[in-house]
Design a protein around this motif. Structure first.
Motif, PDB file in Angstrom:
ATOM      1  N   ASN A   9       0.785  -1.118  -0.118  1.00  0.00           N
ATOM      2  CA  ASN A   9      -0.094  -0.091   0.176  1.00  0.00           C
ATOM      3  C   ASN A   9       0.962   1.260   0.091  1.00  0.00           C
ATOM      4  O   ASN A   9       1.426   1.664   1.207  1.00  0.00           O
ATOM      5  CB  ASN A   9      -0.800  -0.032   1.489  1.00  0.00           C
ATOM      6  CG  ASN A   9      -1.851   1.304   1.383  1.00  0.00           C
ATOM      7  OD1 ASN A   9      -1.855   2.024   0.731  1.00  0.00           O
ATOM      8  ND2 ASN A   9      -2.481   1.302   2.568  1.00  0.00           N
ATOM      9  N   LYS A  11       0.177   4.252  -0.273  1.00  0.00           N
ATOM     10  CA  LYS A  11      -0.381   5.401   0.173  1.00  0.00           C
ATOM     11  C   LYS A  11      -0.133   6.694  -0.325  1.00  0.00           C
ATOM     12  O   LYS A  11      -0.237   6.662  -1.683  1.00  0.00           O
ATOM     13  CB  LYS A  11      -0.141   5.794   1.680  1.00  0.00           C
ATOM     14  CG  LYS A  11      -0.154   4.172   2.757  1.00  0.00           C
ATOM     15  CD  LYS A  11      -0.009   4.595   4.103  1.00  0.00           C
ATOM     16  CE  LYS A  11      -0.346   3.321   4.847  1.00  0.00           C
ATOM     17  NZ  LYS A  11      -0.118   3.406   6.046  1.00  0.00           N
ATOM     18  N   HIS A  95      -9.574   1.376   4.887  1.00  0.00           N
ATOM     19  CA  HIS A  95      -8.350   1.439   5.364  1.00  0.00           C
ATOM     20  C   HIS A  95      -8.516   2.460   6.482  1.00  0.00           C
ATOM     21  O   HIS A  95      -9.187   3.340   6.598  1.00  0.00           O
ATOM     22  CB  HIS A  95      -7.218   2.025   4.376  1.00  0.00           C
ATOM     23  CG  HIS A  95      -5.753   1.794   5.119  1.00  0.00           C
ATOM     24  ND1 HIS A  95      -5.369   2.952   6.117  1.00  0.00           N
ATOM     25  CD2 HIS A  95      -4.943   1.055   4.998  1.00  0.00           C
ATOM     26  CE1 HIS A  95      -4.134   2.767   6.247  1.00  0.00           C
ATOM     27  NE2 HIS A  95      -3.931   1.384   5.916  1.00  0.00           N
ATOM     28  N   GLU A 167      -5.849  -4.885  10.469  1.00  0.00           N
ATOM     29  CA  GLU A 167      -4.840  -3.903  10.609  1.00  0.00           C
ATOM     30  C   GLU A 167      -4.958  -3.065  12.041  1.00  0.00           C
ATOM     31  O   GLU A 167      -5.575  -2.266  12.076  1.00  0.00           O
ATOM     32  CB  GLU A 167      -4.637  -2.903   9.477  1.00  0.00           C
ATOM     33  CG  GLU A 167      -3.992  -3.389   8.275  1.00  0.00           C
ATOM     34  CD  GLU A 167      -3.844  -2.564   7.227  1.00  0.00           C
ATOM     35  OE1 GLU A 167      -2.570  -2.778   6.711  1.00  0.00           O
ATOM     36  OE2 GLU A 167      -4.266  -1.391   7.203  1.00  0.00           O
ATOM     37  N   ILE A 172      -0.024   0.625  12.782  1.00  0.00           N
ATOM     38  CA  ILE A 172       0.149   1.072  11.409  1.00  0.00           C
ATOM     39  C   ILE A 172       1.330   2.316  11.429  1.00  0.00           C
ATOM     40  O   ILE A 172       0.821   3.578  12.086  1.00  0.00           O
ATOM     41  CB  ILE A 172      -1.215   1.553  10.846  1.00  0.00           C
ATOM     42  CG1 ILE A 172      -2.328   0.350  10.536  1.00  0.00           C
ATOM     43  CG2 ILE A 172      -0.898   2.307   9.577  1.00  0.00           C
ATOM     44  CD1 ILE A 172      -3.432   0.635  10.157  1.00  0.00           C
ATOM     45  N   GLY A 173       2.287   2.328  10.803  1.00  0.00           N
ATOM     46  CA  GLY A 173       3.352   2.979  10.726  1.00  0.00           C
ATOM     47  C   GLY A 173       3.742   3.521  11.957  1.00  0.00           C
ATOM     48  O   GLY A 173       4.711   4.694  12.158  1.00  0.00           O
ATOM     49  N   GLY A 212       0.463  -3.764   9.534  1.00  0.00           N
ATOM     50  CA  GLY A 212       0.706  -2.875  10.591  1.00  0.00           C
ATOM     51  C   GLY A 212       2.390  -3.117  10.680  1.00  0.00           C
ATOM     52  O   GLY A 212       2.482  -4.076  11.690  1.00  0.00           O
ATOM     53  N   SER A 213       3.278  -2.216  10.363  1.00  0.00           N
ATOM     54  CA  SER A 213       4.472  -2.376  10.569  1.00  0.00           C
ATOM     55  C   SER A 213       5.117  -3.897  10.318  1.00  0.00           C
ATOM     56  O   SER A 213       5.927  -4.188  10.944  1.00  0.00           O
ATOM     57  CB  SER A 213       4.953  -1.978  11.857  1.00  0.00           C
ATOM     58  OG  SER A 213       4.448  -0.738  12.316  1.00  0.00           O
ATOM     59  N   LEU A 232      -0.642  -6.798   4.446  1.00  0.00           N
ATOM     60  CA  LEU A 232      -0.834  -5.395   3.542  1.00  0.00           C
ATOM     61  C   LEU A 232       0.335  -4.597   4.116  1.00  0.00           C
ATOM     62  O   LEU A 232       0.253  -4.325   5.468  1.00  0.00           O
ATOM     63  CB  LEU A 232      -2.127  -4.884   3.881  1.00  0.00           C
ATOM     64  CG  LEU A 232      -2.600  -3.656   3.357  1.00  0.00           C
ATOM     65  CD1 LEU A 232      -2.589  -3.686   1.602  1.00  0.00           C
ATOM     66  CD2 LEU A 232      -3.889  -3.319   3.632  1.00  0.00           C
ATOM     67  N   GLY A 234       2.744  -1.200   4.186  1.00  0.00           N
ATOM     68  CA  GLY A 234       2.816   0.375   3.913  1.00  0.00           C
ATOM     69  C   GLY A 234       4.485   0.574   3.770  1.00  0.00           C
ATOM     70  O   GLY A 234       4.875   0.222   2.931  1.00  0.00           O
ATOM     71  N   GLY A 235       5.037   1.117   4.787  1.00  0.00           N
ATOM     72  CA  GLY A 235       6.279   1.950   4.702  1.00  0.00           C
ATOM     73  C   GLY A 235       7.192   0.930   4.021  1.00  0.00           C
ATOM     74  O   GLY A 235       8.012   1.140   3.171  1.00  0.00           O
TER      75      GLY A 235
HETATM   76  P1  PGA Z   1       2.628   0.157   7.543  1.00  0.00           P
HETATM   77  O1  PGA Z   1       1.234   0.399   7.032  1.00  0.00           O
HETATM   78  O2  PGA Z   1       3.181  -1.131   7.164  1.00  0.00           O
HETATM   79  O3  PGA Z   1       3.614   1.311   7.258  1.00  0.00           O
HETATM   80  O4  PGA Z   1       2.386   0.028   9.113  1.00  0.00           O
HETATM   81  C1  PGA Z   1       0.427  -0.756   6.780  1.00  0.00           C
HETATM   82  C2  PGA Z   1      -0.996   0.008   6.221  1.00  0.00           C
HETATM   83  O5  PGA Z   1      -1.503   0.875   6.861  1.00  0.00           O
HETATM   84  O6  PGA Z   1      -1.588  -0.822   5.311  1.00  0.00           O
END
Ligand code: PGA
Length: 251
Positions: A9, A11, A95, A167, A172-173, A212-213, A232, A234-235
């Motif tokens: 993702n 973002k 999300h 998530e 998350i992040g 989530g991370s 899923l 993100g970063g």
């Molecule tokens: P993250 O985000 O891996 O940066 O924690 C995950 C997400 O929001 O899908």
């Protein structure tokens, strides 16, 4: 056996040139991947470029949102049909950033899930509790409410085609990843909910991702849990090396 799905993702990150480079790298690096599904979800404006690069590759493409109406006077929105037409297979819906920052309700997520399925897209529908909700011991109730709201009216066949992403918002992040045990506990709860509503056959098919991370360093342990069917990300999906680390751990 459920096939793991690792989805990136992106973002609201990247620019046109970095989006294209990452897509090129993904195409090349994933050539040997055979046992799992991989997807990249760039911002709307880069979807066309990224789907063109990834056409015929091992990597599917998804949008990060979509609107439930088919067409018309909805300034700023993009329909599921448009997303499908340019070659996407997936769409992330509900999300936590959309639920909490943009105040999207489960009712809207539900309309969007129906619209996505009607267009042949695979919805990746996110659910998850806030830190205060976890601390108050109401995680189960929050997930149940989001599940019932988001999936209302789905047939068993539609449910089978839907991917759920658990998530926890506090992970998350933040670098605070849920422990594999915490993730597995909620994933089992979600699978039990599917069983309650649709029966065991459907519950055994639906993929439940964790998000989530997730990083290359923790992916193997989390993905090793029997009810965690992918991630899923993100970063760690914004650069090829960390994302490939997760993909390889899953493969
Ligand atoms: P993250 O985000 O891996 O940066 O924690 C995950 C997400 O929001 O899908």
């Amino acid at each position: 056996m459920r096939r793991l799905l690792i989805a990136g993702n992106w973002k609201m990150n990247m620019n046109l040139s970095s989006a294209k480079s990452l897509a090129e790298e993904l195409k090349k690096e994933t050539q040997g991947i055979t046992t799992i599904d991989v997807a990249a979800c760039p911002p709307f404006v880069y979807l066309t470029a990224v789907t063109e690069i990834l056409a015929g590759s091992k990597v599917g493409v998804g949008a990060q949102n979509g609107y439930f109406e088919k067409e018309g006077a909805f300034t700023g929105e993009v329909s599921m049909g448009m997303i499908r037409e340019i070659g996407c297979q997936y769409v992330i819906l509900g999300h936590s950033e959309r639920r909490h920052v943009l105040h999207e309700s489960s009712e809207e997520v539900n309309l969007k899930t129906h619209a996505a399925l009607a267009q042949g897209l695979t919805p990746i529908v996110c659910v998850g509790e806030l830190l205060a909700e976890r601390e108050a011991g109401v995680t189960d109730a929050v997930i149940r409410r989001q599940f019932d709201g988001s999936f209302s009216g789905l047939t068993a066949e539609q449910m089978k085609k839907t991917v759920i992403a658990y998530e926890p918002v506090w992970a998350i992040g933040t670098g605070k990843v849920a422990t594999p045990e915490q993730a597995e506990e909620v994933h089992v709860g979600i699978r039990n909910l599917i069983t309650e509503r649709y029966g065991k056959e459907v519950a055994d098919i639906v993929r439940i991702q964790y998000g989530g991370s997730v990083k290359a360093e923790n992916a193997k342990e989390i993905l090793g849990k029997p009810n965690v069917d992918g991630a899923l990300v993100g970063g760690a999906s914004l650069k090829i090396a960390p994302f490939m680390g997760i993909i390889q751990a899953a493969d």
